[in-house]
Scaffold this active site. Structure first.
Site, PDB file in Angstrom:
ATOM      1  N   LYS A  16      -4.011   0.148 -13.357  1.00 22.42           N
ATOM      2  CA  LYS A  16      -4.672   0.128 -14.648  1.00 22.42           C
ATOM      3  C   LYS A  16      -3.706  -0.781 -15.645  1.00 22.42           C
ATOM      4  O   LYS A  16      -4.159  -0.456 -16.864  1.00 22.42           O
ATOM      5  CB  LYS A  16      -5.165   1.715 -15.118  1.00 22.42           C
ATOM      6  CG  LYS A  16      -6.049   2.243 -14.130  1.00 22.42           C
ATOM      7  CD  LYS A  16      -6.349   3.650 -14.539  1.00 22.42           C
ATOM      8  CE  LYS A  16      -7.019   4.523 -13.513  1.00 22.42           C
ATOM      9  NZ  LYS A  16      -6.804   6.061 -13.527  1.00 22.42           N
ATOM     10  N   ARG A  62       9.785   0.947  -3.836  1.00 22.01           N
ATOM     11  CA  ARG A  62       9.853  -0.445  -3.110  1.00 22.01           C
ATOM     12  C   ARG A  62       8.809  -1.180  -4.439  1.00 22.01           C
ATOM     13  O   ARG A  62       7.955  -0.736  -4.785  1.00 22.01           O
ATOM     14  CB  ARG A  62       9.191  -0.520  -1.991  1.00 22.01           C
ATOM     15  CG  ARG A  62       9.062  -2.245  -1.648  1.00 22.01           C
ATOM     16  CD  ARG A  62       8.875  -2.267  -0.339  1.00 22.01           C
ATOM     17  NE  ARG A  62      10.069  -2.085   0.662  1.00 22.01           N
ATOM     18  CZ  ARG A  62      10.203  -2.613   1.797  1.00 22.01           C
ATOM     19  NH1 ARG A  62       9.330  -2.914   2.600  1.00 22.01           N
ATOM     20  NH2 ARG A  62      11.461  -2.207   2.461  1.00 22.01           N
TER      21      ARG A  62
END
Lengths: 142, 307
Positions: free
Chosen positions: B83, B104
């Site tokens: 979003k 990560r």
């Protein structure tokens, strides 16, 4: 030889590399000043041959890191009572924030909104900076 | 004291701190039961914005084996990231629910940026082609286990040295130990980044040589660190196809190597180490995989201050 009056209170930015004076003038928004300002270009200089200088008849806030990054050989003289009360020799700043942008397309700065580009000086002699986030090298060329 | 620290870059920890993690990892390897409850009641958040098998599984297994629990996402599509949520907002949110975060990210420097907004430890679990400090811990632990030392070694790193983040982290770490020499074996196009060459090696007078062919130097190596030519790091498919098979370790090349060579690989491999090498006693990469979990257990325990 052109003569410009000395100032009684203010700042003289001296030993600007010839040709760089106008960009500093613009960076400091001096074109919008309501006090006396002189931009002198190609003035004779023993040290540089030719130099630019800016005389400002007012005390303004200067970002010395930014000025040092534009030209590390600049001298900033603070004037009071027509005398130099402080002389500041600039150098390349240890950190540069929000001035140059990282060119690495894989750097987090290429994606995040509102992130401030930050560089750290690695080698003062050769003017080498690296991006604080991704280590991408930026070479200062003046 | 490592409690509360972030691990973003191999140089974030001193040599002594690295040593203390390796020592704890050794203890965990040999006495796993002793540590099975030390993280009881604590939660690891795994924020994996990019795919991973080994790193994510080993982090999750590490936390579970310490008695803790794990929540997180394995790809950003299942989170608010899709979003358009910024890293600072994601981190502030997750940090209010968990005790430690492994992150990560495909963008280089993203974990560092995250650490500026995190009140809890952030572990960089790999950022783009930049750094991979927990793989570095795994590699140090493996070298220490197989060689019994971290100094006086000639290390060859082979393959994609430009985008290989594990390579960058290992050079940064190993260059801090005494009398370590590097042989950097890669095509010209995939040589180490400039900041590694100047800041880490040349400026510190660390001996290193850059060569193009593995067979020219394999006989002088104590450690051979093979890497994959990573397709996702290329901007151009044609370059990838041209270079991907340049550096393959097979029986023929291995005949030239010392008997006590140790072969490491951060995995996954594609074809850069022939399967025929797997049975060779010099192949250490399967042990390396196993050790990855123990060093992550040790790291989590240290950063949480529970061991």
């Amino acid at each position: 030889m052109l003569y410009i009056d000395s100032i009684s209170k203010g700042i003289v930015i001296d030993h600007i590399r010839a040709g760089a004076g106008f960009s500093i003038f613009k960076y400091l928004d001096l074109d919008k000043a309501d006090f006396t300002v002189a931009l002198i270009i190609n003035a004779p200089s023993k040290k540089l041959g030719k130099k630019d200088l800016i005389k400002i008849e007012n005390k303004i806030d200067l970002d010395l890191a930014m000025l040092g990054f534009i030209d590390p050989n600049i001298t900033v003289n603070i004037i009071e009572g027509e005398k130099i009360v402080e002389k500041i020799n600039l150098s390349l700043p240890r950190r540069v924030e929000g001035i140059i942008e990282c060119k690495n397309p894989r750097c987090v700065t290429s994606m995040e909104r509102n992130i401030v580009h930050k560089f750290v000086l690695m080698d003062e002699k050769d003017g080498v900076y690296k991006c604080e986030y991704c280590d991408q090298i930026y070479s200062w060329e003046g | 004291m490592l409690q509360g620290k972030h691990l973003i870059d191999p140089e974030d920890f001193s040599i002594e701190e690295l040593g203390s993690i390796l020592e704890l990892a050794e203890d965990m390897l040999n006495n796993q039961a002793k540590f099975k409850d030390v993280c009881n009641g604590q939660i690891l958040g795994t924020l994996f914005y990019e795919p991973s098998t080994r790193t994510r599984f080993s982090f999750e297994a590490a936390m579970i084996r310490l008695g803790g629990r794990v929540i997180g996402f394995a790809e950003p599509g299942s989170s608010s990231v899709m979003k358009g949520e910024s890293i600072p907002d994601t981190i502030r949110t997750v940090a209010s629910y968990v005790d430690i975060i492994a992150m990560r990210h495909p963008k280089e420097g993203a974990p560092k940026y995250a650490s500026y907004y995190s009140p809890i430890p952030i572990i960089n679990a790999g950022d783009g082609g930049h750094q991979h400090p927990t793989q570095m811990l795994t590699d140090l632990f493996t070298i220490k286990e197989v060689k019994g030392k971290l100094s006086n070694l000639t290390i060859g790193l082979c393959g994609d040295l430009k985008f290989g983040r594990t390579v960058h982290s290992l050079i940064k770490a190993m260059s801090r130990y005494e009398n370590v020499k590097f042989l950097l074996i890669s095509p010209n196009e995939l040589q180490i980044p400039e900041y590694i060459r100047t800041e880490i090696l040349a400026n510190k007078d660390i001996p290193f040589t850059e060569v193009e062919r593995l067979e020219d130097v394999i006989d002088s190596l104590d450690i051979l660190y093979m890497t994959r030519v990573q397709k996702e790091r290329f901007f151009n498919e044609a370059d990838y196809i041209r270079l991907k098979d340049s550096y393959i370790l097979d029986k023929e090349k291995l005949k030239l190597a010392k008997d006590d060579l140790s072969i490491l690989h951060p995995f996954p491999r594609v074809n850069e180490i022939s399967y025929e090498i797997d049975e060779d006693p010099r192949a250490c990469y399967f042990d390396q995989l196993k050790y990855g979990m123990y060093v992550r257990m040790a790291l989590i325990a240290k950063l949480l201050g529970v061991a």
